[in-house]
Enzyme design. Structure first.
Site, PDB file in Angstrom:
ATOM      1  N   ASP A 124      37.721  32.790  39.261  1.00 19.84           N
ATOM      2  CA  ASP A 124      36.465  32.991  39.977  1.00 19.84           C
ATOM      3  C   ASP A 124      35.295  32.424  39.187  1.00 19.84           C
ATOM      4  O   ASP A 124      35.431  32.011  38.030  1.00 19.84           O
ATOM      5  CB  ASP A 124      36.263  34.485  40.234  1.00 19.84           C
ATOM      6  CG  ASP A 124      35.329  34.757  41.404  1.00 19.84           C
ATOM      7  OD1 ASP A 124      34.948  33.793  42.102  1.00 19.84           O
ATOM      8  OD2 ASP A 124      34.970  35.920  41.625  1.00 19.84           O
ATOM      9  N   TYR A 172      43.445  33.703  41.277  1.00 19.55           N
ATOM     10  CA  TYR A 172      42.520  32.577  41.200  1.00 19.55           C
ATOM     11  C   TYR A 172      41.530  32.751  40.062  1.00 19.55           C
ATOM     12  O   TYR A 172      41.403  33.830  39.470  1.00 19.55           O
ATOM     13  CB  TYR A 172      41.774  32.390  42.517  1.00 19.55           C
ATOM     14  CG  TYR A 172      41.086  33.622  43.081  1.00 19.55           C
ATOM     15  CD1 TYR A 172      39.697  33.731  43.102  1.00 19.55           C
ATOM     16  CD2 TYR A 172      41.832  34.666  43.617  1.00 19.55           C
ATOM     17  CE1 TYR A 172      39.072  34.838  43.641  1.00 19.55           C
ATOM     18  CE2 TYR A 172      41.217  35.781  44.163  1.00 19.55           C
ATOM     19  CZ  TYR A 172      39.841  35.861  44.164  1.00 19.55           C
ATOM     20  OH  TYR A 172      39.225  36.974  44.692  1.00 19.55           O
ATOM     21  N   GLU A 216      40.447  43.764  45.121  1.00 18.72           N
ATOM     22  CA  GLU A 216      40.207  42.520  44.396  1.00 18.72           C
ATOM     23  C   GLU A 216      39.655  42.882  43.018  1.00 18.72           C
ATOM     24  O   GLU A 216      38.668  43.600  42.924  1.00 18.72           O
ATOM     25  CB  GLU A 216      39.196  41.641  45.134  1.00 18.72           C
ATOM     26  CG  GLU A 216      39.576  41.352  46.581  1.00 18.72           C
ATOM     27  CD  GLU A 216      38.384  40.844  47.377  1.00 18.72           C
ATOM     28  OE1 GLU A 216      37.532  40.125  46.798  1.00 18.72           O
ATOM     29  OE2 GLU A 216      38.276  41.181  48.560  1.00 18.72           O
TER      30      GLU A 216
END
Length: 479
Positions: free
Chosen positions: A57, A55, A9
């Protein structure tokens, strides 16, 4: 564990360098960046056809989580695919502001620290079998994670010197000697392990979220590593950690190097390019990073000699591991300066200093340090070096392009097929790592707990149903 699921990630830093028409703050820049995503998905948090998650964050950081991968090469391809996906969104954002008459430039950086000193992370995920004694494994892994930065750090300049991380006065910082460290992330980690991620920033997040059958699996979530631009550095970082995990899982004898003060050891290791400064262990003895990593490497070599290589890249990983330690020992980085991020960057910066830049505090050096992490495929400094043959590749560029749309041979393949079928049919969905659901038909859903599975009968039925009502051809707005 005979086979393992891996994931990375990555949080990216975004900035807009304005023209005379005025600045755009990080929140507005992120909104513009994600505009095509929102238009296609009605959300800033989406799973893509390649199985990944993209996405926005907390803190306006664009983030990309790779699809679960069962091989290191698939993982690296997925990781680099994230850079391409965001680069495409960046181009669309640039076109958008130029259409409005603005002349500034968007940049996206795969690094870990911004100009204000805020840190953002790169998190590694390793699947473990539930039967493993997790707390004992964590304690045994931590000394390795603290010291591996001498091999796999991304490198960072410090205009005010290595003392700047300490609580010194502004006067002290002003007179510090500019320096270079192994790691970008080391100055921001404070604990061994905890469930926190931002408040105290541990090396390992212990929150129990397996994203799989909890009766069989657990996920090791490592959050102290640097974001790497180099494919070979990522291969070493994930590959060496995987070998150490396998040794611990198999109860292979490893010496106990429990460290007394995690934060101090991390910073000591990062700021000593010789690898020789010692830090205190829990038993009162003292060791340095080179001593610990030499011990780990010898044990890994013996383990692989006994158990055999579990994939084709193991010999290269062991060789690069050894060459990185030799480079630190001898202070000669020529043996790794196309393969290890901190060495690639240091060679570049030192060459500019040799040609007239003052030192690591020079504004040109500071700009290069940051530009090294630009994901721009054509102008990002690392990417320019790579195209010139000054940074080694292990993944074919075509495979990276392919990974932007095609998932690896894991559960990601099931998820990707469902996402494609639903969007072609114009059906809204709710998707996470395990669950697949049609919003307008909540009774039609699937739960996929096996991350190694590539087929699921329930999802196939859903896809067949969606195929029968296909209303449009669909491609994501990224490539």
């Amino acid at each position: 564990m005979k086979k393992r699921i891996f994931g990375i990630e990555t949080e990216f830093g975004i900035t807009y360098v304005p023209s005379s028409l005025g600045p755009i703050g990080p929140e507005e820049a992120a909104r513009i960046l994600f505009k095509p995503v929102v238009e296609s998905w009605r959300s800033t948090n989406v799973f893509l056809p390649n199985g990944s998650r993209l996405y926005l964050d907390v803190g306006s950081h664009p983030e990309y989580a790779t699809a679960e991968s069962a091989t290191l090469r698939d993982l690296i391809a997925q990781d680099k695919a994230g850079e391409l996906l965001f680069a495409d969104l960046l181009n669309q954002a640039q076109d958008s502001i130029e259409a409005e008459g603005k002349e500034g430039t968007f940049y996206l950086f795969k690094n870990n620290v911004d100009s204000a000193g805020n840190s953002f992370g790169s998190h590694e995920n390793y699947m473990l079998e539930r039967r493993v004694e997790f707390s004992k494994l964590v304690r045994s892994l931590i000394p390795f994670l603290i010291t591996r930065q001498i091999m796999v750090g991304a490198g960072k300049t410090h205009p005010h010197g290595p003392e700047a991380w300490r609580p010194l006065t502004g006067q002290d910082k002003k007179h510090g000697t500019p320096s270079f460290s192994f790691s970008q992330r080391a100055d921001y980690i404070w604990e061994d392990a905890s469930t926190a991620t931002t408040r105290s920033r541990p090396l390992i997040n212990t929150r129990d979220e397996p994203h799989a059958d909890p009766n069989q699996y657990r996920r090791m979530h490592v959050i102290n590593g640097d974001s790497n631009m180099s494919e070979t550095t990522t291969l070493l970082k994930i590959g060496a950690t995987d070998i150490i995990l396998r040794m611990l899982e198999d109860h292979f004898p490893l010496e106990n190097f429990e460290i007394k003060d995690t934060a101090n050891a991390l910073r000591t290791v990062s700021h000593d390019l010789t690898g020789t400064t010692r830090f205190e262990l829990a038993d009162g003895s003292y060791k340095n990073a080179l001593e610990l990593q030499r011990n780990y490497l010898r044990a890994a070599q013996k383990y692989i000699a006994d158990a055999g290589a579990h994939h084709a890249d193991v010999p290269y990983i062991l060789d690069l591991w050894n060459r990185a330690l030799i480079a630190v020992e001898t202070q000669d980085i020529s043996g790794i300066d196309t393969e290890i991020d901190w060495a690639i960057k240091k060679k570049l910066l030192d060459s500019y200093i040799a040609r007239g830049a003052k030192d690591y505090a020079d504004s040109r050096i500071q700009q290069l340090d940051l530009a090294y992490h630009s994901i721009d495929p054509d102008r990002g400094v690392f990417n320019v070096l790579q195209k010139a043959g000054r940074a080694r590749r292990v993944i074919d560029p075509g495979a990276v392009e392919k990974a932007t749309l095609q998932p690896p041979e894991t559960r990601a393949k099931i998820r990707g097929s469902f996402i494609q079928a639903a969007h072609r049919a114009g059906e809204p969905t709710t998707v996470d790592w395990v669950h697949l659901r049609l919003n307008n038909k909540p009774q039609l859903n699937a739960v996929c707990k096996d991350p190694f599975a590539t087929e699921d009968s329930t999802v196939k039925q859903l896809n067949d149903l969606l195929g029968a009502q296909k209303t449009q051809e669909w491609m994501p707005p990224f490539i």
